[in-house]
Motif scaffolding. Sequence first.
Motif, mmCIF file in Angstrom:
data_model
loop_
_atom_site.group_PDB
_atom_site.id
_atom_site.type_symbol
_atom_site.label_atom_id
_atom_site.label_comp_id
_atom_site.label_asym_id
_atom_site.label_seq_id
_atom_site.Cartn_x
_atom_site.Cartn_y
_atom_site.Cartn_z
ATOM 1 N N ASN A 292 12.397 4.564 -8.660
ATOM 2 C CA ASN A 292 13.691 5.061 -8.227
ATOM 3 C C ASN A 292 14.270 5.850 -9.392
ATOM 4 O OD1 ASN A 292 16.290 5.426 -7.294
ATOM 5 N ND2 ASN A 292 16.489 3.330 -6.517
ATOM 6 N N ARG B 42 -4.643 5.584 -6.622
ATOM 7 C CA ARG B 42 -3.305 5.010 -6.460
ATOM 8 C C ARG B 42 -2.733 4.542 -7.791
ATOM 9 N NH1 ARG B 42 -3.655 2.508 -0.355
ATOM 10 N NH2 ARG B 42 -4.533 4.437 0.411
ATOM 11 N N ILE C 178 -8.467 3.320 -4.968
ATOM 12 C CA ILE C 178 -7.706 2.427 -5.847
ATOM 13 C C ILE C 178 -7.348 3.144 -7.138
ATOM 14 C CG2 ILE C 178 -7.841 0.325 -7.218
ATOM 15 C CD1 ILE C 178 -9.542 -0.834 -4.934
ATOM 16 N N LEU D 241 8.974 10.031 -14.789
ATOM 17 C CA LEU D 241 10.330 9.497 -14.849
ATOM 18 C C LEU D 241 10.755 9.252 -16.292
ATOM 19 C CD1 LEU D 241 10.458 6.939 -11.925
ATOM 20 C CD2 LEU D 241 11.598 9.149 -12.115
ATOM 21 N N MET E 189 -13.787 3.695 -1.691
ATOM 22 C CA MET E 189 -12.756 2.650 -1.805
ATOM 23 C C MET E 189 -12.262 2.539 -3.238
ATOM 24 S SD MET E 189 -11.057 0.431 -0.091
ATOM 25 C CE MET E 189 -9.886 -0.776 -0.596
ATOM 26 N N ASP F 36 -4.514 -1.895 -0.976
ATOM 27 C CA ASP F 36 -5.961 -1.766 -1.141
ATOM 28 C C ASP F 36 -6.458 -2.553 -2.340
ATOM 29 O OD1 ASP F 36 -6.291 -0.177 1.033
ATOM 30 O OD2 ASP F 36 -5.782 1.641 -0.083
ATOM 31 N N ILE F 37 -5.609 -2.654 -3.322
ATOM 32 C CA ILE F 37 -5.979 -3.428 -4.510
ATOM 33 C C ILE F 37 -5.870 -4.905 -4.175
ATOM 34 C CG2 ILE F 37 -5.399 -3.933 -6.907
ATOM 35 C CD1 ILE F 37 -4.202 -1.103 -7.050
ATOM 36 N N ILE G 238 10.100 6.783 -4.694
ATOM 37 C CA ILE G 238 8.697 6.908 -4.293
ATOM 38 C C ILE G 238 8.149 5.500 -4.114
ATOM 39 C CG2 ILE G 238 6.403 7.720 -4.972
ATOM 40 C CD1 ILE G 238 7.856 9.827 -6.702
ATOM 41 N N ALA H 11 11.236 1.193 -12.158
ATOM 42 C CA ALA H 11 9.919 1.101 -11.540
ATOM 43 C C ALA H 11 9.666 -0.369 -11.277
ATOM 44 C CB ALA H 11 8.867 1.669 -12.475
ATOM 45 N N LEU I 130 -0.023 -0.476 -2.483
ATOM 46 C CA LEU I 130 -1.232 -0.803 -3.228
ATOM 47 C C LEU I 130 -2.005 -1.940 -2.559
ATOM 48 C CD1 LEU I 130 0.203 -0.649 -6.866
ATOM 49 C CD2 LEU I 130 -1.119 1.094 -5.690
ATOM 50 N N SER J 67 0.628 6.057 -9.534
ATOM 51 C CA SER J 67 1.710 5.184 -9.990
ATOM 52 C C SER J 67 2.069 5.449 -11.444
ATOM 53 C CB SER J 67 1.311 3.719 -9.842
ATOM 54 O OG SER J 67 0.952 3.475 -8.502
ATOM 55 N N VAL K 113 3.759 8.888 -11.876
ATOM 56 C CA VAL K 113 5.162 8.892 -11.482
ATOM 57 C C VAL K 113 6.014 8.246 -12.584
ATOM 58 C CG1 VAL K 113 6.804 7.907 -9.859
ATOM 59 C CG2 VAL K 113 4.698 8.960 -9.023
ATOM 60 N N THR K 114 5.523 7.126 -13.091
ATOM 61 C CA THR K 114 6.264 6.437 -14.145
ATOM 62 C C THR K 114 6.437 7.340 -15.364
ATOM 63 O OG1 THR K 114 5.152 4.464 -13.387
ATOM 64 C CG2 THR K 114 6.376 4.302 -15.452
ATOM 65 N N ASP L 200 -0.446 8.094 4.287
ATOM 66 C CA ASP L 200 -0.250 6.758 4.830
ATOM 67 C C ASP L 200 -0.016 5.711 3.760
ATOM 68 O OD1 ASP L 200 -2.741 6.837 3.873
ATOM 69 O OD2 ASP L 200 -3.739 5.923 5.625
ATOM 70 N N TRP L 201 -0.084 6.059 2.519
ATOM 71 C CA TRP L 201 0.248 5.066 1.492
ATOM 72 C C TRP L 201 1.309 5.522 0.482
ATOM 73 C CZ3 TRP L 201 -1.502 6.640 -3.391
ATOM 74 C CH2 TRP L 201 -2.492 7.634 -3.386
ATOM 75 N N ILE L 202 1.787 6.719 0.612
ATOM 76 C CA ILE L 202 2.904 7.140 -0.248
ATOM 77 C C ILE L 202 4.086 7.564 0.620
ATOM 78 C CG2 ILE L 202 3.722 8.713 -2.047
ATOM 79 C CD1 ILE L 202 0.939 9.015 -3.023
ATOM 80 N N PHE M 267 4.119 -0.571 -5.248
ATOM 81 C CA PHE M 267 4.734 -0.043 -6.452
ATOM 82 C C PHE M 267 5.810 0.942 -6.027
ATOM 83 C CE2 PHE M 267 4.900 3.297 -9.713
ATOM 84 C CZ PHE M 267 5.193 2.529 -10.826
ATOM 85 N N VAL N 139 4.637 3.412 -3.327
ATOM 86 C CA VAL N 139 3.186 3.489 -3.225
ATOM 87 C C VAL N 139 2.660 2.139 -2.742
ATOM 88 C CG1 VAL N 139 1.057 4.006 -4.468
ATOM 89 C CG2 VAL N 139 3.201 5.103 -5.143
#
Lengths: 921, 600
Positions: free
Chosen positions: A390, B8, B5, B19, B1, A380-381, A374, A451, A378, B12, B15-16, A273-275, A387, A376
Amino acid sequence: MIIHNKIIKIAIIGTALFLTMTGTVMAQQDTLVDLGFRKAAKGKIVNAASVMNVANMQDYDNIQTVYDALSRITGVKSASNLRGKGAPLFIIDGLPRDITYLNLSEVEQITVLKDANAAALYGSASANGVVLITTKRGNSRNREINVKGHYGMYVPKALPDYLSSVDYMTNYNIARKNDGLSPLYTDAQIANYQWSGNPYQYPSVDYYSDEYLRSYRPFSRLMMDLSDGNDRASYYATAGWSHYGSLLNFGEGKSSHINNFNVRGNVDMEINDWIKTSIDMAGCFLSDRQPLVSDGASDYWAQAAVLRPHLFVPLIPIGMIHPDNETLLGSKRNIGGTYLAGGSAAYLSNPIADVYLAGNNNIVQRNFSFTNRINVDLSDITQGLSFATNFSYDFLNVHNEYIQDQYAVYNPVWVADGIIADLEKYGDDVHTGTLNVGGIVVGTRRFGASAVLDYEHTFNQVHHFSGDFVAYASQISLSSEVQSTKNTHLGLRLGYVYADKYLVDFTSALVSSAKLPPSRYTGFSPTFGLAWVVSAEDFMRQFKAIDLLKLKVSGGITNTDAQMDYFLYDDMYISSYGLGWYDGAKSRNGTLPAYGPNTHLFFEQYKDFNIGMEGVFFNRRLTIDANYFHTLRDGIAQQVFTAYPNYYTAYVPYENFGRNEYHGFEAGAWWKQKLGDLTVKAGGTLLYADSKTLKTSEIYTNDYQYRTGSPVDAVYGLVAEGLFADQGEIDVHALQAYGTVRPGDIRYKNLDGNGIVNDDDQQQIGRYEAPLVYGLDLTLSFKRFTLFAHASGQSGANGFLSGDYYWAQGDSKYSSFMLNHWTETTAQTATYPRLSSLAQSNNYRTSTFWMYSNNYFSLDRVQLTCDLPVKQGNVLAVKSLSLFIDASSILMLSKAKDYLQLNVGSQPQYRSFSIGFKTLF
Amino acid sequence: MKNIIINRVIVSFGVTLALTALTSCENIFEPLDDNHSTFERVLQDPAFAEGLLTTGYSRLPTNSYSYNEAATDDAVSNDKLNVYLRMATGEWSSTFNPVGQWSNCLLGIQSVNHFLTIVDGINWRESIPAFNILYIKRLKGEAFGLRAMLKFYLLQSVAGETQSGEMAGIPLLDSYLQSNADFNIPRASFAESVENIYSDIEKSLNYLTMDDYGNVSSAAELPPGYGKEVVGIDPATGQAAYGNYNIVFGNESTQRISGRIVKTLRAKLALLAASPAYGNSQDLWEEAAVYAGGLVQSAGGVSGLDPEGHLFYTKAYTDRLNLAARKDRAEIIWRSPKTFSYELEQANFPPTLFGNGGINPSQNLVDAFPMLNGYPTHLPQSGYNGSNPYAGRDPRLSAYIIFNNSFFQGATIITGQGGKENAKDSIKTSTRTGYYLKKLLMEEVNLNPNGISSQEHYMMRLRYTDVFLMYAEAANEAWGPDGDQTGFGFTARDVVRAIRERAGISQPDAYLESIGDMRAMRALIHNERRIELCFEGHRFWDLRRWKEKIDEPVKGVDINASGYNYADVEQRAYRDFMYYGPVPQQEILKYNSLVQNKGW
């Protein structure tokens, strides 16, 4: 002729009227617009960006390429010219790609980012603006199958008109006489060509006759797409095929064709649900099969424009040769048992025999494209934070597959009664039948990665904050070049909107260049944008006619290295012409600087300013979009040759020296109205783009020769004053320093009055680029029928006649263009200078004599579409079906129509007609 | 929680990173190291450093045949857009100058000057210290000689009278120009320019004390200035190590600029300076005669004339050249290495032999060839027969020119009526004068597409026949046809006699012996020079140097049933100031110290 001008004027005035009075909603203010690293509602855009929703347009306009669609967008002159500055950066699905291999039917939306503030996040390559193309994606709720097909023909607009043998010979004799030489062809010879009735002995070859050319080139296209999806995933898939026939109707020409096959699959998936992620793949396979030509360098059309009609007979009938002739019996290759190839020691091949006997070449192109994204979430933060990455990889390769054959040519020896007594043979018959595969002619690889950290949130329903932090890298490598084009930068955008009324935007890029000296390789490109939605103010409520009125201003600096080459700053030395000695056992290359060093070389800077308005009026019937723009291109890297002696050329360094200015005005207006069953949509776009050279390397004798102060595309040449009537006129006129001058030659103005006409007498006489271009759209829908028409025009530029077709000299082939040439008897009426069998340097140079105005107004497209009634729930599950008939390049109104529509030495330009269908399942 | 975070953020970053890893197969921030060369390499790599000198060599106009005869009365081009054709028919100007040498030679000079700034600091050959000294000496000798030669060809192309009546020469570039240099360099006077070139020649000859390169077989044979203090000592004999000399100045250096080449240049310069267009004084003619005479003497005098030197371009002659066996012929002063090619033939063979028939010798040139008995065709004693004009002529005519009914490569070439493609004006590649070029071409080259075969060619840069004729010209002007003031042992007449004998005119020939005064001898020498050196790029400059008629219309011949009909083919639209070439107009605009020649 005057009528044409009037029509052009009316067209311009009409466009202007649209701006002030009328128009339709092209894109609603709440439509989401792809701005590259984010999407935004049109109303929240601060800068100059135009949007075209391609998918809707294709319902009534069956154009095929991005190129065709682009020129309909306000501010775009062509795919290689945005606002008069030059080619924009093309971004397909987030990263730079080639638009050649993209079918327009795969495209959802095209956005053009025109000013610096809009384009800045694309860094160095964005200086001329950015074109963003978004392909279609699957819809998770709705399964759709589209099938579209059409068949049509290309009809040549014009073919060159060359003189027959008799006319050529007669005129060539005149040319010789003009040069003080005796006639080359005797009356008896010319009479043979005229009266003998044997076209093989006395040929007059017309390479454009229907013996060799069909009246049209057929083409057909078929396309299918499919989209579907569920809660977790969706896809869009398409496959298309197009086929183009050939205009040549003989030999290999008959079977030559272009076949193009393309596929695409765009898949979206939710990992959790978040990616979210997406994978897109597209491929294009093109094969272009053409006859080979023996001399390698050119094709049928190029040779046809050079070979004079009387030189030789391209095909010798075997029937005219004595069957026991030994050369005939020894020949291995002929054409269908009927002809031998003709020629001589000086003409070892000919284009017609080539098409029959020289084999064929198949140019095979393969393009593949991959995209992964992709996303993402965020939030929640922090609420509104996301984020995204490509990544793209594309490659293209082109190679040749060819069968190369040789053939002998024969020079017939005629006996008086039209019978061939003997044959002289040149060359050899070799039929290899071997298929050769040429190496990679072109190989292109493109990488891209970006990004972005995106933030967007509205506080208390009035304070809307947004921001993007972007990291970007792209690389384009060509097999033919050592260095690839590299772009890397960081981008930062900060936006604030107060109550949808006041909009502020700061967009910047920190650009890194691989081309600049190590100490000066980064540049900071800041841009600002402000907008005020006037219509949102309370005091505007009373103006009911105004739905939206937005004023905007933006500006900024873009650092770019796009026009530079690698290592221009360096102290580079190259190997040059060498010396051999000791009978070749020893040799040494020369060493020479490539250019001088300059460790201070820096980015070119585009200083950009834009002021504009957007408005929607009269209950959303009229939409207007208008901008004034001004760009200063500063610090153009160039070698300042005029600051150094001419022998110093190799040592001259590159400097950030040149400066150009581009400015102009663009506007678009669209109007939509319903009148009972009739819906009328009309729209117009207009671009006035001018330029000025402010600083460049130059030195001249006279002030009027300087390019500074003139448009960047200014043309310099001599001012013609007609033709010299007699020797007396020549004697009293200034000496013209371009060779011997005789009566009938062009007389030029001696601008500097120094008694000699030479290059110092060249002033600006015209310009190449039309400053004014405009387009008009009209869509009429009546019940099941939709009629669409698009027209365009340009004004203010010049063309120049040149090349052998217009300039008959030496041994060139004569066209009908020169028939009204000067002779003593036609001196009063001649429109063309005297002919010459030698070089004619005096007449054939850039001057007002050969200049014409290339203003035109052209009806580019008309399409009639009919939606057939479809019974829902039918056996074939057809949801809708429409038939259409269309035509392209239908009509041109211009004084220069004959020049603009004629290609010499290459394939003709075509107008097309087609008929087709479109169904939805 | 918190875990989510962190998750995530980690995703991120991951992935970076992935790439970045994918795209960074090549450093995206920096250019690919393409190994390009910078000045650093000039200093490190002797071969690259020597390239600066080679660039000077590559600018010599004698690197290929220019065929600028198409701008004279000797020939026309059948390419109607040929630059020499355009120039000769009225387009020659200070902005269109196909014979200009300004930027070409000055760039060569600049590069040689650059070379001279580094030559002392380069490690030419590390192993033995003596080599460095020897290399520097040879390379400096070449550099000064080359600079003199580039200056000479520039002077020839641009020297001329200015508006003020002064005879101007060339800008004297004797040092390397940095980009901040003052480029506003005036032209020196003609006399100063000549002096400056002489001084470069002297500098060169100080190093190149040997006439020719070649191995010596003992210390005693070492030339002046190359004793043991220079070449080093052979520990075995205690004598000068002549082996070291052989490595630098030996066989393997042949065909680079040598002492003899520089001396030939000196003779050419002296002749130019003495010519009517410039100095034309007794002293200058004597100086020219002495320099040329010295060279003739060192070749063995008149008897040293290579008996086949006038056919130096033929296959038979070329095949016999063998440098390794030291068999270069007496005719050759400087030539290029032999290479296989067929381009010259392709450009100039008649169309039926698959050539483009490019350069067409003129009737004017054909008329310059005397009869076999030595008499010019216009004199009654010659026996010239107008209805059979090519019979009984000087054999050089049929050696150098293809005329109607010439037998060439197994075929009869008919340039008159009935000659099909070869006939005058019949197709684009046909002759425009009735003649095709034969000199400099190799008949053995086959261009038939069924089996193209090339042949070994070489390019003659300087040859002895030129030197012989230079001597004849200068000696005649200085001392008359039979004068020999300095006691060389041969006179102008002796030289002309030798050349005519070699050509096949049996000696003594009555016409030559009938020549009495200097004026008549001058005309004969000029004519011999025209014939002997035709198509080697001399005629254009010789006519100007002599101040002879430059606007003679070019004639051709139409041959048909009615006989031989002579008619003008092309005019020569030169005006009276065109004895001297122009300075490029843009340079005059840029630099106020530069003065243009009169008329341009």
